[in-house]
Design an enzyme around this catalytic site. Structure first.
Site, PDB file in Angstrom:
ATOM      1  N   HIS A 129       0.854  -1.181   0.000  1.00 18.26           N
ATOM      2  CA  HIS A 129       0.000   0.000   0.000  1.00 18.26           C
ATOM      3  C   HIS A 129       0.891   1.233   0.000  1.00 18.26           C
ATOM      4  O   HIS A 129       2.119   1.144   0.112  1.00 18.26           O
ATOM      5  CB  HIS A 129      -0.935   0.003   1.215  1.00 18.26           C
ATOM      6  CG  HIS A 129      -2.163  -0.840   1.026  1.00 18.26           C
ATOM      7  ND1 HIS A 129      -3.120  -0.559   0.070  1.00 18.26           N
ATOM      8  CD2 HIS A 129      -2.600  -1.952   1.673  1.00 18.26           C
ATOM      9  CE1 HIS A 129      -4.090  -1.461   0.128  1.00 18.26           C
ATOM     10  NE2 HIS A 129      -3.792  -2.322   1.093  1.00 18.26           N
ATOM     11  N   ASP A 159      -0.272   7.026  -3.449  1.00 25.36           N
ATOM     12  CA  ASP A 159      -1.448   6.749  -4.276  1.00 25.36           C
ATOM     13  C   ASP A 159      -1.733   7.867  -5.273  1.00 25.36           C
ATOM     14  O   ASP A 159      -1.940   7.617  -6.467  1.00 25.36           O
ATOM     15  CB  ASP A 159      -2.682   6.553  -3.396  1.00 25.36           C
ATOM     16  CG  ASP A 159      -2.753   5.157  -2.798  1.00 25.36           C
ATOM     17  OD1 ASP A 159      -1.927   4.315  -3.161  1.00 25.36           O
ATOM     18  OD2 ASP A 159      -3.647   4.923  -1.963  1.00 25.36           O
TER      19      ASP A 159
END
Length: 372
Positions: A129, A159
């Protein structure tokens, strides 16, 4: 105002989370026709109508385990300009939808691939992540206060900043190339590399001896007394960024900071003591009192606002920085253009797969064969 700048561009987005949807949202905001393909059909279910990342595009659910659905995707992509997918490496290849296949069908296709580690390398197939990707790129090590553990900036640096925005940039560059040459290609966007590139200035500072590897000891990482946030008497916060001499001088003038110690602005040896004094000083007034005091002065100062406060701020209101669509407050499309317009956000709603497929040229019997 003219048409959106990406008007006429068709993008096929394979459903994912985080950076993939953000990239699809950006492209849709600026006029691209983005068709999102959800991997598993879930009947009458609706998309998340509260998620701004899904705004302004249509959605189609297909069972990608069904060869007929794979054939349908290939047919749809033949008429597309670009594609976004965020699976682990080789997933699309195993589905029969890899770049070799789809670029064979459509040689001008821009095939955008969004991953954390990239398509190659020892970690390429590992899960991860945002926090993991920016850890490996060296970004996370630099974030935090002195003597404290690294603090991830939510999931903004990996992200979105280091992932989706680089994917969109790469896809637009590749689309320009395809328009000039007719040649499509794969865009391999890795969050490790994108987040690392965001640190380019610090790499330069480090080479010049102006940045230390210890977090919280440098000009922009909360060490300096003139570049930090401070708590106010009402438990709120303000931000100070008086780096340049003229802004620092005005800050001193307004607060009557006349002691010679304040002359040593760029001397890290005095930063801790001066910060301690400012910490105590800012706690003597409310946040709004400080805003009023500094209003009209060139200091580089702003209050730290929460979600609802940011929406109500007069500058943001004047600029239309936030909008409401489907009852959901959210940031407006950005940036702005002098000629083109952006797309007013429209939230996701109930799926109508048959209508979407008809729009794409499928006959009713073909749609029924796909299970719709």
């Amino acid at each position: 105002m003219g048409r959106p700048p990406l008007h006429g561009i068709r993008v096929i987005e394979f459903a994912g989370i985080g950076p993939g949807p953000f990239a699809g949202m950006m492209l849709a905001d600026h006029g691209a026709e983005v068709i999102r393909i959800d991997r598993v059909r879930d009947g009458a279910a609706t998309l998340d109508a509260a998620d701004p990342l899904l705004r302004s595009r249509t959605s189609l659910s297909l069972d990608l385990k069904d060869p007929r659905a794979i054939a349908a995707v290939r047919r749809i992509v033949r008429d597309a300009d670009a594609l976004i997918e965020g699976f682990r490496p080789d997933v699309m290849e195993r589905l029969g939808l890899g770049p070799d296949v789809l670029l064979g069908d459509n040689p001008r296709l821009v095939y955008g691939r969004m991953t954390g580690w990239g398509q190659t390398g020892p970690r390429a197939h590992e899960p991860g992540h945002d926090i993991n990707y920016i850890a490996l790129s060296g970004v996370l090590h630099a974030l935090g206060r002195a003597g404290e553990k690294p603090t991830p900036p939510i999931n903004l640096a990996g992200d979105f900043g280091g992932g989706a925005m680089f994917l969109v940039f790469g896809m637009l560059a590749a689309l320009l190339h395809a328009q000039r040459t007719g040649e499509g290609q794969v865009v391999d966007a890795a969050m490790t590399e994108g987040s690392s590139l965001l640190m380019s200035m610090m790499w330069g500072f480090r080479k010049l001896g102006r940045w230390r590897d210890e977090r919280g000891t440098n000009l922009l990482d909360t060490a300096a007394h003139f570049y930090d946030t401070y708590e106010t008497s009402d438990g709120k916060y303000v931000s100070l960024g008086a780096i340049e001499p003229q802004f620092y001088a005005e800050f001193r003038r307004v607060l009557a900071l006349d002691d010679a110690r304040w002359d040593r602005q760029m001397d890290p040896r005095v930063w801790p003591d001066l910060k301690q004094e400012l910490t105590a000083l800012f706690r003597t007034r409310t946040r709004d009192d400080w805003v009023a005091l500094f209003d009209g002065h060139d200091i580089c100062f702003a209050p730290v606002l929460g979600f609802d406060e940011a929406r109500a701020d007069p500058h943001n209101v004047a600029r239309g920085a936030f909008v409401e669509a489907g009852g959901v407050p959210q940031p407006a499309p950005a940036p702005r253009y002098s000629v083109s317009e952006t797309v007013a956000p429209k939230m996701a709603g109930a799926r109508d797969d048959r209508t979407v497929l008809r729009t794409l040229g499928f006959a009713d019997d073909e749609i029924t064969a796909l299970g719709h």
